[in-house]
Design an enzyme around this catalytic site. Structure first.
Site, PDB file in Angstrom:
ATOM      1  CB  ALA A  65       3.169  -1.113  -2.552  1.00 18.69           C
ATOM      2  N   GLY A 109       4.068   3.257  -5.336  1.00 12.45           N
ATOM      3  CA  GLY A 109       5.269   3.243  -4.506  1.00 12.45           C
ATOM      4  C   GLY A 109       6.553   3.353  -5.329  1.00 12.45           C
ATOM      5  CD  GLU A 112       4.034   6.831  -2.680  1.00  9.21           C
ATOM      6  OE1 GLU A 112       3.967   5.585  -2.645  1.00  9.21           O
ATOM      7  OE2 GLU A 112       3.323   7.570  -1.990  1.00  9.21           O
ATOM      8  CD  GLU A 132      -0.412   5.070  -5.097  1.00  8.81           C
ATOM      9  OE1 GLU A 132      -0.751   5.906  -5.972  1.00  8.81           O
ATOM     10  OE2 GLU A 132       0.753   4.977  -4.673  1.00  8.81           O
TER      11      GLU A 132
HETATM   12  N1  CO8 Z   1       1.902  -5.492  -7.418  1.00 12.55           N
HETATM   13  C1  CO8 Z   1       1.918  -6.829  -7.672  1.00 12.55           C
HETATM   14  N2  CO8 Z   1       2.054  -7.343  -8.897  1.00 12.55           N
HETATM   15  C2  CO8 Z   1       2.183  -6.472  -9.923  1.00 12.55           C
HETATM   16  C3  CO8 Z   1       2.171  -5.088  -9.734  1.00 12.55           C
HETATM   17  C4  CO8 Z   1       2.033  -4.590  -8.418  1.00 12.55           C
HETATM   18  N3  CO8 Z   1       2.044  -3.292  -8.118  1.00 12.55           N
HETATM   19  N4  CO8 Z   1       2.301  -4.494 -10.935  1.00 12.55           N
HETATM   20  C5  CO8 Z   1       2.399  -5.481 -11.842  1.00 12.55           C
HETATM   21  N5  CO8 Z   1       2.324  -6.685 -11.241  1.00 12.55           N
HETATM   22  C6  CO8 Z   1       2.388  -8.008 -11.849  1.00 12.55           C
HETATM   23  C7  CO8 Z   1       1.081  -8.334 -12.574  1.00 12.55           C
HETATM   24  O1  CO8 Z   1       0.115  -8.818 -11.657  1.00 12.55           O
HETATM   25  C8  CO8 Z   1       1.547  -9.393 -13.551  1.00 12.55           C
HETATM   26  O2  CO8 Z   1       1.686 -10.606 -12.863  1.00 12.55           O
HETATM   27  P1  CO8 Z   1       1.216 -11.991 -13.585  1.00 12.55           P
HETATM   28  O3  CO8 Z   1       2.081 -12.109 -14.807  1.00 12.55           O
HETATM   29  O4  CO8 Z   1       1.498 -13.019 -12.553  1.00 12.55           O
HETATM   30  O5  CO8 Z   1      -0.218 -11.810 -13.933  1.00 12.55           O
HETATM   31  C9  CO8 Z   1       2.948  -8.910 -13.917  1.00 12.55           C
HETATM   32  O6  CO8 Z   1       3.363  -8.011 -12.881  1.00 12.55           O
HETATM   33  C10 CO8 Z   1       2.984  -8.160 -15.231  1.00 12.55           C
HETATM   34  O7  CO8 Z   1       2.034  -7.122 -15.154  1.00 12.55           O
HETATM   35  P2  CO8 Z   1       0.914  -6.876 -16.278  1.00 12.55           P
HETATM   36  O8  CO8 Z   1       0.533  -8.165 -16.934  1.00 12.55           O
HETATM   37  O9  CO8 Z   1      -0.185  -6.077 -15.667  1.00 12.55           O
HETATM   38  O10 CO8 Z   1       1.761  -6.011 -17.329  1.00 12.55           O
HETATM   39  P3  CO8 Z   1       1.229  -4.891 -18.299  1.00 12.55           P
HETATM   40  O11 CO8 Z   1       2.396  -4.548 -19.174  1.00 12.55           O
HETATM   41  O12 CO8 Z   1      -0.041  -5.281 -18.951  1.00 12.55           O
HETATM   42  O13 CO8 Z   1       0.895  -3.613 -17.353  1.00 12.55           O
HETATM   43  C11 CO8 Z   1       1.310  -2.083 -15.554  1.00 12.55           C
HETATM   44  C12 CO8 Z   1       1.912  -3.007 -16.625  1.00 12.55           C
HETATM   45  C13 CO8 Z   1       0.616  -0.884 -16.239  1.00 12.55           C
HETATM   46  C14 CO8 Z   1       2.464  -1.574 -14.718  1.00 12.55           C
HETATM   47  C15 CO8 Z   1       0.280  -2.853 -14.710  1.00 12.55           C
HETATM   48  O14 CO8 Z   1       0.906  -4.054 -14.236  1.00 12.55           O
HETATM   49  C16 CO8 Z   1      -0.221  -2.094 -13.511  1.00 12.55           C
HETATM   50  O15 CO8 Z   1      -1.091  -1.265 -13.658  1.00 12.55           O
HETATM   51  N6  CO8 Z   1       0.308  -2.417 -12.320  1.00 12.55           N
HETATM   52  C17 CO8 Z   1      -0.185  -1.878 -11.073  1.00 12.55           C
HETATM   53  C18 CO8 Z   1       0.219  -0.429 -10.900  1.00 12.55           C
HETATM   54  C19 CO8 Z   1      -0.322   0.108  -9.598  1.00 12.55           C
HETATM   55  O16 CO8 Z   1      -1.503   0.166  -9.377  1.00 12.55           O
HETATM   56  N7  CO8 Z   1       0.571   0.518  -8.696  1.00 12.55           N
HETATM   57  C20 CO8 Z   1       0.230   1.043  -7.400  1.00 12.55           C
HETATM   58  C21 CO8 Z   1       0.290  -0.051  -6.381  1.00 12.55           C
HETATM   59  S1  CO8 Z   1      -0.262   0.484  -4.779  1.00 12.55           S
HETATM   60  C22 CO8 Z   1       1.069   1.319  -4.188  1.00 12.55           C
HETATM   61  O17 CO8 Z   1       2.100   1.400  -4.785  1.00 12.55           O
HETATM   62  C23 CO8 Z   1       0.907   1.945  -2.851  1.00 12.55           C
HETATM   63  C24 CO8 Z   1       2.216   2.476  -2.374  1.00 12.55           C
HETATM   64  C25 CO8 Z   1       2.090   2.739  -0.927  1.00 12.55           C
HETATM   65  C26 CO8 Z   1       3.409   2.519  -0.225  1.00 12.55           C
HETATM   66  C27 CO8 Z   1       3.137   2.428   1.195  1.00 12.55           C
HETATM   67  C28 CO8 Z   1       4.326   2.081   2.009  1.00 12.55           C
HETATM   68  C29 CO8 Z   1       4.805   3.190   2.851  1.00 12.55           C
END
Ligand code: CO8
Length: 258
Positions: A65, A109, A112, A132
């Site tokens: 998400a 998400g 999921e 998360e």
């Molecule tokens: N949300 C927003 N932006 C994101 C997300 C995300 N989940 N994941 C990546 N991005 C963005 C980064 O902020 C970055 O943006 P920018 O270039 O502007 O800085 C861009 O994507 C590229 O990401 P990275 O530079 O971090 O790329 P890396 O290759 O270094 O890392 C990863 C990739 C490992 C995927 C890393 O981006 C990461 O850890 N992302 C977050 C993963 C995470 O924590 N996911 C869980 C989110 S919470 C959730 O999903 C709750 C679900 C609940 C659903 C409820 C509804 C019913």
């Protein structure tokens, strides 16, 4: 219909939905989830479509998400106005099969949503996780419920509590994914599977999906009874006559989807 966060196309009887927010690793924001729901419903309603594929990019199916969108939410935003959760359940209403073709990250998400699909075909670079807990929250779209059913309580706890990612070797061994293929073969394999499904009788495809899903919701004896009713109902279709007759005549079946 024009979408901004997803792409859609059809190939024969298969509808393809591609998550398309490349700058944010396909983070699932409100607009994307709205569009995904609309596209899924449109394919579900389209009589020419028998199977749907949901995919992302080679880097990310979806990295979860949208954290930037969620960071400022209060409990009242989330609870009263249902901002985050209101459009995450559409997949459950879809009666045609949905295959997730997953490459790269399927996190939070994203994992999921992949699990909401009927089965997952994964590329060798796929990584699954529920991170998360590192953000001070927990899975909110079924991760704590579908993971234990898919891969056992022990592995589900491990993933939800430590936030570690699972690679495809482990994911296939654990039963989270049904097939693993090289990255450059992912869509070929997903379409091959979808085309096989699409060649079957549509009402029978839908009954089979309904019956398997029943296993998640009920006891074994009720599920078996449910399956039996659908099996019996299949004898009310023309396609059952055609399928069995074609077998006896040693020719391919020509289903009429009725
Ligand atoms: N949300 C927003 N932006 C994101 C997300 C995300 N989940 N994941 C990546 N991005 C963005 C980064 O902020 C970055 O943006 P920018 O270039 O502007 O800085 C861009 O994507 C590229 O990401 P990275 O530079 O971090 O790329 P890396 O290759 O270094 O890392 C990863 C990739 C490992 C995927 C890393 O981006 C990461 O850890 N992302 C977050 C993963 C995470 O924590 N996911 C869980 C989110 S919470 C959730 O999903 C709750 C679900 C609940 C659903 C409820 C509804 C019913």
């Amino acid at each position: 219909m024009t979408y901004e966060c997803i792409l859609t196309e059809t190939r024969d009887k298969v509808g393809l939905i591609t998550l398309n927010r490349p700058k944010a690793m396909n983070a699932l924001n409100d607009q994307l989830m709205d569009e995904l729901g609309l596209a899924l419903k449109a394919f579900d309603k389209d009589e020419n479509i028998h199977c749907i594929i949901l995919t992302g990019s080679e880097k990310a199916f979806a990295a979860g998400a949208d954290i930037a969108a969620m960071v400022g939410y209060s409990f009242m935003d989330a609870y009263k106005d249902d901002y985050i959760t209101r459009n995450w359940e559409t997949m459950r209403q879809i009666r045609k099969p949905v295959i997730a073709a997953v490459a790269g990250y399927a996190l939070g998400g994203g994992c999921e949503v992949a699990m909401m699909c009927d089965f997952i075909i994964a590329a060798e670079n796929a990584k699954f996780g529920q991170p998360e807990i590192k953000l001070g929250t927990l899975p909110g779209a079924g991760g704590t419920q579908r993971l234990p059913r898919a891969i056992s309580k022990s592995k589900a706890m491990d993933m939800c509590l430590t936030a570690r990612m699972m690679d495809v070797v482990e994911a296939e061994r654990a039963g989270l994914v049904s097939r693993v293929v090289p990255l450059d073969k992912l869509m070929e394999e997903a379409f091959a599977a979808a085309n096989v499904i699409a060649s079957m009788s549509l009402p029978i495809i839908m009954m089979a999906k309904e019956s398997v899903n029943r296993a998640y919701e009920t006891t074994l004896s009720e599920g078996i009874q449910y399956e039996r009713r659908l099996f019996q109902a299949s004898f009310g279709t023309e396609d059952q006559k055609e399928g069995m007759q074609a077998f006896l005549e040693k020719r391919p079946a020509v289903f009429k989807n009725k």
